[in-house]
Design an enzyme around this catalytic site. Structure first.
Site, PDB file in Angstrom:
ATOM      1  CD  GLU A   1      36.579  25.907  37.591  1.00 26.14           C
ATOM      2  OE1 GLU A   1      37.060  25.332  36.590  1.00 26.14           O
ATOM      3  OE2 GLU A   1      35.677  26.746  37.518  1.00 26.14           O
TER       4      GLU A   1
ATOM      5  CD  GLU B   1      38.194  29.135  33.743  1.00 25.11           C
ATOM      6  OE1 GLU B   1      37.637  28.891  32.664  1.00 25.11           O
ATOM      7  OE2 GLU B   1      38.817  28.270  34.385  1.00 25.11           O
TER       8      GLU B   1
HETATM    9  C1  FCB Z   1      36.908  25.579  33.468  1.00 26.79           C
HETATM   10  C2  FCB Z   1      35.493  26.068  33.736  1.00 26.79           C
HETATM   11  C3  FCB Z   1      34.597  25.020  34.364  1.00 26.79           C
HETATM   12  C4  FCB Z   1      34.843  23.654  33.780  1.00 26.79           C
HETATM   13  C5  FCB Z   1      36.310  23.320  33.805  1.00 26.79           C
HETATM   14  C6  FCB Z   1      36.637  21.938  33.304  1.00 26.79           C
HETATM   15  O1  FCB Z   1      37.494  26.342  32.458  1.00 26.79           O
HETATM   16  O2  FCB Z   1      35.512  27.181  34.573  1.00 26.79           O
HETATM   17  O3  FCB Z   1      33.268  25.444  34.205  1.00 26.79           O
HETATM   18  O4  FCB Z   1      34.317  23.576  32.522  1.00 26.79           O
HETATM   19  O5  FCB Z   1      37.025  24.259  33.051  1.00 26.79           O
END
Ligand code: FCB
Length: 447
Positions: free
Chosen positions: A353, A164
């Site tokens: 994620e 990110e």
């Molecule tokens: C993302 C991050 C991860 C975590 C999630 C909830 O942006 O990559 O580390 O904090 O959010």
């Protein structure tokens, strides 16, 4: 269809600073997150990641839990300052050995490791030299990546360069709510460019590494950006927001160019980064093998003359909002998947994620009944199935997160884990969702 293809990877994800602890200087060098959390007033509950989940000492137990759930993949990050305490130069053998042991144990348990090289913990020594806004940091990153490929490339087949870059630079260098806590548009955009440069250099280093047989990609947080109204101004604002958030990273990674409307906007605002000749062709000449998508929510955007770039987020009342202020919108994942598939011809996609947090009560009696998490994950997995049915190459899904952990500026308040972590005793206990996920994996499908 509610069955996943045979090779679909069910996983969970974490990041070094959020779980490892073991921040003692004999165990690793300081990162910008140590400096930031210790500055005071930066983290909602006043905590730090000094101990986090103490995973550094408890990784055996954690791998045991992963195996119990039946995870096929585990995505974690290497702490750059644990391997190279100053970011460059001398290395720390204890840190190198820690990841050796973790990787070996995962493989022994049949869990495929997915390794992120940069999940936001820049060595403080490099911040002192100008951080990501310093072009040299891209080279230092590529050297560190090359070292990791040499150390672990014989066993690691799945590499991620950056996690990110938008969040790292927007929260860290525009809003100042993440490390390094800067508020400066130009600094942020130069940092983002240098991260992309570091990404391309690392991909190139991987192809030249001793064991280049695996795959390498980048992880982007992607969000639908919808206009708050039908007005032309709001619609243009949504297009710009999409440019700022999604296209500014997708275009260079997949096309080797920056979007023209955004370059014009950044020139106008005086924050266009310095891009040297050859930078974009380096990106074009070093394509990724996969795209990792972190998907959480959508943005609703309006025109806003008071905002630095002319647009801002609208937060409609009545929506379901998580403790992090995020509005779940599973449908948006399909929108993102169709878009990257059709407009960017992404060779392979992983959901790296996806997850949801609540402020769950400490585990006293019985298990945490996190049905809201089960519903959230099921809804997103269902979208993955729909995308696969449309021929989109989604080949894995990693829940954020394996354990409740240090959630950056929100400290330990939001709990994202399948497994509850008691942050005093470090006792781990499975929530209802961990059992549910185990059953999904066993069935390889939703019921
Ligand atoms: C993302 C991050 C991860 C975590 C999630 C909830 O942006 O990559 O580390 O904090 O959010």
């Amino acid at each position: 269809m509610n069955q996943f293809p045979k090779n679909f990877v069910f996983g969970a994800a974490t990041a070094a600073y959020q779980i490892e602890g073991a921040s003692d200087l004999s165990l690793r060098g300081p990162s910008i997150w140590d400096t930031f959390t210790h500055r005071g007033g930066t983290i909602k509950d006043g905590t730090t990641g000094d101990s986090a989940c103490d995973h550094y000492h408890r990784y055996r137990e954690d791998v045991h839990h992963m195996a119990g759930i039946g995870l096929g993949g585990y995505r974690f990050s290497l702490s750059w300052p644990r391997i190279l305490p100053d970011g460059t130069g001398f290395s720390n053998q204890a840190g190198i050995d820690f990841y050796d042991r973790l990787i070996d144990l995962l493989l022994e348990q049949g869990i495929v490791p997915y390794v992120t090289l940069y999940h936001w913990d820049l060595p403080q020594a490099l911040q002192d030299k100008g951080g990501w806004a310093n072009r040299d940091t891209a080279r230092y990153f590529a050297d560190y990546a090359a070292k990791a490929f040499t150390l672990y490339g014989d066993r690691i087949r799945h590499w991620v360069t950056f996690n990110e870059p938008w969040v790292a630079t927007t929260y860290g260098c525009i809003e100042g709510i993440h490390a390094p806590g800067i508020q400066d548009l130009s600094y942020a955009f130069q940092s983002a460019h240098n991260m992309l440069l570091g990404h391309a250099m690392a991909v190139s280093a991987y192809r030249d590494s001793p064991s280049p047989q695996g795959e390498i990609g980048i992880v982007l947080n992607l969000h639908p950006c919808h206009s708050a109204s039908e007005s032309e101004k709001d619609q243009l604002a949504a297009t710009y927001h999409d440019g700022f958030l999604n296209r500014w990273f997708l275009d260079p990674v997949f096309k080797g160019e920056y979007p023209e409307d955004m370059m014009r906007l950044y020139e106008e605002k005086g924050c266009m980064p310095e891009v040297l000749e050859g930078d974009l062709s380096l990106l074009k000449d070093n394509p990724v093998d996969f795209l990792g998508i972190n998907y959480y929510f959508r943005f609703i955007v309006q025109h806003d003359d008071a905002a630095p770039l002319g647009f801002s987020e609208v937060k409609p009342t009545g929506d379901q909002v998580t403790i992090c202020g995020w509005r779940p919108y599973p449908e948006g994942l399909l929108e993102i998947l169709e878009r990257v598939h059709h407009s960017y011809r992404v060779p392979k996609i992983l959901i790296t994620e996806n997850g949801i947090a609540h402020q769950e009560q400490p585990h006293v009696h019985g298990q945490i009944e996190d049905d809201y998490r089960i519903d959230y994950i099921a809804a997103h997995l269902e979208v993955c199935l729909r995308a696969i049915a449309k021929g989109i190459l989604v080949s894995g899904y990693f829940i954020w997160s394996l354990l409740d952990n240090f959630e950056w500026a929100d400290g330990y308040i939001p709990r994202y884990g399948l497994i509850h972590t008691d942050h005093t005793t470090f006792i781990r206990s499975w929530k209802k969702s961990a059992y549910w996920y185990r059953d999904v994996i066993e069935r390889r499908g939703l019921s």
